[in-house]
Design an enzyme around this catalytic site. Structure first.
Site, short mmCIF file in Angstrom:
data_model
loop_
_atom_site.label_atom_id
_atom_site.label_comp_id
_atom_site.label_asym_id
_atom_site.label_seq_id
_atom_site.Cartn_x
_atom_site.Cartn_y
_atom_site.Cartn_z
N GLY A 274 -7.16 11.55 6.16
CA GLY A 274 -7.11 10.78 4.91
C GLY A 274 -7.26 9.32 5.28
N CYS A 342 12.18 -6.81 -8.81
CA CYS A 342 13.54 -7.33 -8.65
C CYS A 342 14.33 -6.55 -7.62
CB CYS A 342 14.24 -7.35 -10.00
SG CYS A 342 13.54 -8.63 -11.02
N1 LLP Z 1 -3.19 17.11 6.10
C1 LLP Z 1 -1.93 17.32 5.67
C2 LLP Z 1 -1.43 18.68 5.54
C3 LLP Z 1 -1.12 16.22 5.35
O1 LLP Z 1 0.13 16.43 4.94
C4 LLP Z 1 -1.63 14.91 5.46
C5 LLP Z 1 -0.81 13.74 5.12
C6 LLP Z 1 -2.96 14.74 5.90
C7 LLP Z 1 -3.71 15.87 6.22
C8 LLP Z 1 -3.61 13.39 6.05
O2 LLP Z 1 -2.98 12.57 6.96
P1 LLP Z 1 -3.70 11.20 7.40
O3 LLP Z 1 -4.99 11.56 8.10
O4 LLP Z 1 -3.97 10.43 6.18
O5 LLP Z 1 -2.72 10.54 8.29
N2 LLP Z 1 2.26 8.01 2.70
C9 LLP Z 1 2.22 7.93 4.14
C10 LLP Z 1 1.39 9.03 4.74
C11 LLP Z 1 1.83 10.42 4.32
C12 LLP Z 1 0.88 11.46 4.74
C13 LLP Z 1 1.23 12.80 4.19
N3 LLP Z 1 0.37 13.83 4.65
C14 LLP Z 1 1.73 6.54 4.56
O6 LLP Z 1 1.54 5.69 3.68
O7 LLP Z 1 1.55 6.28 5.73
#
Ligand code: LLP
Length: 419
Positions: A274, A342
């Site tokens: 992602g 806030c």
């Molecule tokens: N696949 C699964 C099953 C996942 O749970 C996730 C992310 C991804 C792929 C993608 O991960 P990436 O390549 O984006 O690292 N909100 C957090 C990140 C949470 C990710 C949750 N799962 C942040 O802002 O860093």
């Protein structure tokens, strides 16, 4: 780390001046460079695809704007979706059901029914989910998410592969889970794990792959299952801080595909990035609205807060910042960039050396494309902000700002309170 051009001290994004974007659409605003999204997709796909057949399941939780999804659909990407909302959004963006893999956690029966009614394959997270799904359908291709007992991530909150987390079928139950799936009449096709998000090291991916290869071998020898794909999840980190380096994609792909090819009969590798695809394609622009010198600090108050970008407040994440209209000026003072929410924790950046700031300056927060807009909220009754796509200097609004009416639409007041 993406470099941005500037002309006469003015930062450019995708060929457009940041100040012109704010002039035209206001702030705060998320701005995405279309070419950067395509470039990132091609880099990650290319690294794996030159080694073995590859499917990229873009983890759309990072950014679900329909225009972004259209770009990735055109590039040939597939999708990792975690909710029926994400599934339906991606179907609307033009992805066929077989290009989506649903990986939920603590999935309700209603959601299982809804996802399977769209003919979207389900990546099962628990034995309970398997039994419940079998009562709905056994027709769709099936895979399991295993907890590999290998974790990695930029924060404790996003490490998913460690033994102690809620995710995946426990490793010691995984062979039994496939055996049970066969008994129930499913045709298992794949095996999946996700170690966590935003880790910078290749080594945990190697250890996870070794776990997946061992499981695949046991599935073949004990149950005669020949997997079609092995899915190594997402989690490819990016450098948020100036001193961090980019993960070596070639090394990652070589280590992982080498082990899968040598140890299993799986034909395809699935990767679910992602952040890598979308984070550095997008910046958040905010206007300096207030300046305050305290005995301890200089605060630059902007119109963006943790309602717009929650990562610094929630994970303590670091986003590089700059001044879009003073892009070539040297740093003169140290500022905390804070917002209108806030709460004391409301900040975009702390202790940053920047050119001397004035009211009206445009602050740019980098690497905001992943988990930026998608994690924004209406806290303090602030409407969600606009998003713009830039392509070779052309600006397109890809999300309108919410209105107060949007926020109040679902709220109901009992009539006895209206007298
Ligand atoms: N696949 C699964 C099953 C996942 O749970 C996730 C992310 C991804 C792929 C993608 O991960 P990436 O390549 O984006 O690292 N909100 C957090 C990140 C949470 C990710 C949750 N799962 C942040 O802002 O860093």
């Amino acid at each position: 780390m993406r470099k941005f051009e500037h002309v006469d001290g003015q930062m450019l994004i995708g060929g457009a001046r940041a100040v012109d974007i704010v002039k035209r659409f206001g702030s705060p605003i998320y701005v995405t460079d279309e070419d950067a999204v395509r470039e990132n997709y091609r880099a990650v796909y290319g690294a794996f695809a030159k080694r073995m057949p590859t499917r990229i399941n873009y983890a759309c939780k990072a950014n679900t704007n329909l225009a972004i999804l259209r770009i990735l659909e055109q590039e040939g990407s597939c999708i990792d979706a975690v909710s029926i909302g994400e599934v339906e959004t991606c179907l609307r963006a033009g992805f066929s059901p077989d290009r989506i893999l649903y990986t939920g956690v603590n999935v309700s029966n209603d959601e299982l029914r809804a996802v399977s009614s769209k003919r979207v394959p389900i990546n099962v997270d628990s034995l309970s989910e398997l039994e419940r799904l079998s009562k709905i359908t056994t027709e769709l291709p099936l895979s399991f998410r295993v907890n590999p007992e290998v974790g990695s991530g930029h924060s404790e909150k996003v490490i998913t592969g460690a033994k102690s987390t809620k995710f995946g079928v426990p490793k010691h139950q995984i062979i039994d889970a496939y055996a049970r799936a066969l008994e129930l009449g499913f045709r298992p096709k794949g095996l999946h794990a996700h170690i966590g998000s935003g880790g910078q090291a290749v080594e945990p991916f190697i250890r996870m792959t070794e776990v997946l290869v061992t499981i695949a071998q046991e599935l073949e020898s004990k149950l005669g299952i020949e997997l079609e794909f092995i899915d190594i999840g997402g989690g490819i980190g990016i450098p948020y801080r100036p001193e961090e380096s980019v993960m070596d994609l070639d090394l990652l792909a070589e280590e992982v595909t080498g082990r899968i090819k040598a140890g299993t009969t799986a034909r395809t590798i699935v990767v679910e990035p992602g952040r890598y695809i979308i984070a550095d394609s997008t910046v958040l622009l905010a206007t300096v609205v207030d300046l305050k010198d305290t005995p301890d600090k200089k605060f630059a108050g902007t119109d963006a807060g943790f309602n717009n970008l929650v990562r610094p407040a929630f994970y303590g994440s670091y986003h590089r910042v700059a001044v879009a209209n003073k892009f070539d000026r040297p740093a003169e003072a140290k500022y905390d960039i804070v917002g209108p929410i806030c709460e004391t924790g409301d900040h975009i950046a702390k202790d940053r050396e920047l050119p001397k700031l004035d009211e009206g300056d445009i602050i740019v927060a980098y690497d905001a494309g992943a988990y930026g807009f998608t994690m924004s909220s209406n806290y303090n009754m602030r409407p969600l902000c606009r998003e713009v796509l830039v392509h070779k200097g052309e600006m397109n609004l890809i999300r309108e700002k919410q209105t107060l009416e949007d926020l109040l639409r679902q709220v109901k007041v009992p009539s006895r309170l209206l007298v």
